[in-house]
Design a protein around this motif. Sequence first.
Motif, PDB file in Angstrom:
ATOM      1  N   VAL A  44      10.125  28.046   2.672  1.00 40.71           N
ATOM      2  CA  VAL A  44      11.016  28.822   1.802  1.00 40.71           C
ATOM      3  C   VAL A  44      11.387  28.011   0.560  1.00 40.71           C
ATOM      4  O   VAL A  44      11.465  28.549  -0.552  1.00 40.71           O
ATOM      5  N   ILE A  45      11.622  26.712   0.738  1.00 36.97           N
ATOM      6  CA  ILE A  45      11.946  25.864  -0.414  1.00 36.97           C
ATOM      7  C   ILE A  45      10.772  25.821  -1.395  1.00 36.97           C
ATOM      8  O   ILE A  45      10.954  25.918  -2.617  1.00 36.97           O
ATOM      9  N   LEU A  46       9.556  25.694  -0.857  1.00 38.36           N
ATOM     10  CA  LEU A  46       8.359  25.712  -1.707  1.00 38.36           C
ATOM     11  C   LEU A  46       8.221  27.050  -2.423  1.00 38.36           C
ATOM     12  O   LEU A  46       7.800  27.117  -3.582  1.00 38.36           O
ATOM     13  N   ASP A  47       8.589  28.112  -1.701  1.00 38.66           N
ATOM     14  CA  ASP A  47       8.538  29.446  -2.292  1.00 38.66           C
ATOM     15  C   ASP A  47       9.510  29.544  -3.467  1.00 38.66           C
ATOM     16  O   ASP A  47       9.213  30.154  -4.503  1.00 38.66           O
ATOM     17  N   ALA A  48      10.686  28.929  -3.310  1.00 37.40           N
ATOM     18  CA  ALA A  48      11.677  28.931  -4.392  1.00 37.40           C
ATOM     19  C   ALA A  48      11.165  28.146  -5.594  1.00 37.40           C
ATOM     20  O   ALA A  48      11.323  28.579  -6.752  1.00 37.40           O
ATOM     21  N   VAL A  49      10.559  26.997  -5.334  1.00 35.97           N
ATOM     22  CA  VAL A  49       9.978  26.191  -6.420  1.00 35.97           C
ATOM     23  C   VAL A  49       8.877  26.973  -7.126  1.00 35.97           C
ATOM     24  O   VAL A  49       8.746  26.927  -8.355  1.00 35.97           O
ATOM     25  N   ASN A  50       8.119  27.716  -6.340  1.00 36.38           N
ATOM     26  CA  ASN A  50       7.047  28.532  -6.919  1.00 36.38           C
ATOM     27  C   ASN A  50       7.611  29.592  -7.854  1.00 36.38           C
ATOM     28  O   ASN A  50       7.016  29.923  -8.885  1.00 36.38           O
ATOM     29  N   ASN A  51       8.770  30.145  -7.485  1.00 35.13           N
ATOM     30  CA  ASN A  51       9.422  31.117  -8.370  1.00 35.13           C
ATOM     31  C   ASN A  51       9.830  30.480  -9.690  1.00 35.13           C
ATOM     32  O   ASN A  51       9.761  31.113 -10.753  1.00 35.13           O
ATOM     33  N   LEU A  52      10.249  29.225  -9.638  1.00 33.74           N
ATOM     34  CA  LEU A  52      10.615  28.522 -10.872  1.00 33.74           C
ATOM     35  C   LEU A  52       9.371  28.302 -11.747  1.00 33.74           C
ATOM     36  O   LEU A  52       9.446  28.360 -12.975  1.00 33.74           O
ATOM     37  N   SER A  53       8.239  28.043 -11.094  1.00 33.24           N
ATOM     38  CA  SER A  53       7.003  27.904 -11.868  1.00 33.24           C
ATOM     39  C   SER A  53       6.626  29.229 -12.514  1.00 33.24           C
ATOM     40  O   SER A  53       6.052  29.263 -13.607  1.00 33.24           O
ATOM     41  N   ASP A  54       6.972  30.331 -11.847  1.00 39.13           N
ATOM     42  CA  ASP A  54       6.723  31.658 -12.434  1.00 39.13           C
ATOM     43  C   ASP A  54       7.593  31.877 -13.667  1.00 39.13           C
ATOM     44  O   ASP A  54       7.175  32.549 -14.622  1.00 39.13           O
ATOM     45  N   VAL A  55       8.798  31.348 -13.630  1.00 44.11           N
ATOM     46  CA  VAL A  55       9.675  31.435 -14.805  1.00 44.11           C
ATOM     47  C   VAL A  55       9.023  30.713 -15.980  1.00 44.11           C
ATOM     48  O   VAL A  55       8.997  31.226 -17.111  1.00 44.11           O
TER      49      VAL A  55
END
Length: 374
Positions: A44-55
């Motif tokens: 889940v933490i990696l998923d959150a970081v991935n969302n930041l990369s999407d930003v």
Amino acid sequence: MTTITDTLTREKIIVRTSIIGIATNLLLASFKAAVGVLAHSIAVILDAVNNLSDVLSSLITLIGVKLANKAPDKKHPLGHGRIEYISAMLVSAIVSYAGIAALVESVKKIFHPQIPIYSESFFIVVVAAIVVKLVLGRYVKRQGQKVSSGALVASGADAFFDAILSVSVLGCAIIYVLFQFSLEAYVGVGISLVIIKAGLSMLQETLHDILGQRADTKTTQLVKQIIGTEPEVRGVYDLMINNYGPNKNYASVHLELPDTMCVDEVDQLTRRIEEKVYHQTGIILTGVGVYSYNTKQGKAAQLQNDIQGRVLAHDWALQLHGFYANIEEKTLRFDVVLSFDISPQKAVEILQSEIKTAYPDYAIQIVPDVDICD
């Protein structure tokens, strides 16, 4: 035809879509990071970081389209459209990096596992993230295809992979709750490899656009068809379409015209063709060259038939055009389209030798052409 209004509408669509993507991913990243820390879930933490990369991807797309639509200037007379390809390449690189980072963390988790803690809020956030990412990915990708934006298409694909990642996290959580066995790290490795492959594939496609690739067959055929409707044109050759960004195409072409036409007639014809091609395709013809052909039958026609047979006997000679023979001055000139199986210099040497042997009295000029369009 691409107009200024179309360009402005395209920019608005890309800007609006990018802003929606930024806001959505920031919201998702915040919730996922909080839940991931509380649940001790690396996925889940990696998923959150991935969302930041999407930003970051959306920001790059937003900046890219703004820079790409800058007006032409002295240093860049054909505009700045190719900046969009660079932004798409950066987005693809971010996708690849996110996959590599996820792979590293997943492998670490295999060797140093942590016991996850799943709560109701965890499941709610993950399910909501899956739905939001699927809807966002589909929307962004469709908008990107609609306006021919490689960066948006890449961002949409990335959102789809995020949804798959979240589905895997949800599945792992359910398995752990039921059987007390954690698969998070192993599933993370598999998903990471899929993301890396997708990122590299998108990067390769964008590099093709930057390097310059063969023009679309339908487009080249349409341009040739439009030009071929003019009764004076016997052949359309050497069509070269250069892309300077989405919907920004410039082209040059050679026409085969009778040797009886005067300069004024050729001028009127080429202007008429340039206008027709632009209004029907949006492509700007920046150069129209001319080949003349012999209108009188006899010796010239015999020479052309014989030389064409000799040239096309070679597998690497795809086409002969622009043939003109001056019988009185003993000169021959023509172009040959060559495949990529032979160097132009070697091909010309072979043809010069063969034709000079058959016609020793003639001065021969052969121009090699590259097989650049269908």
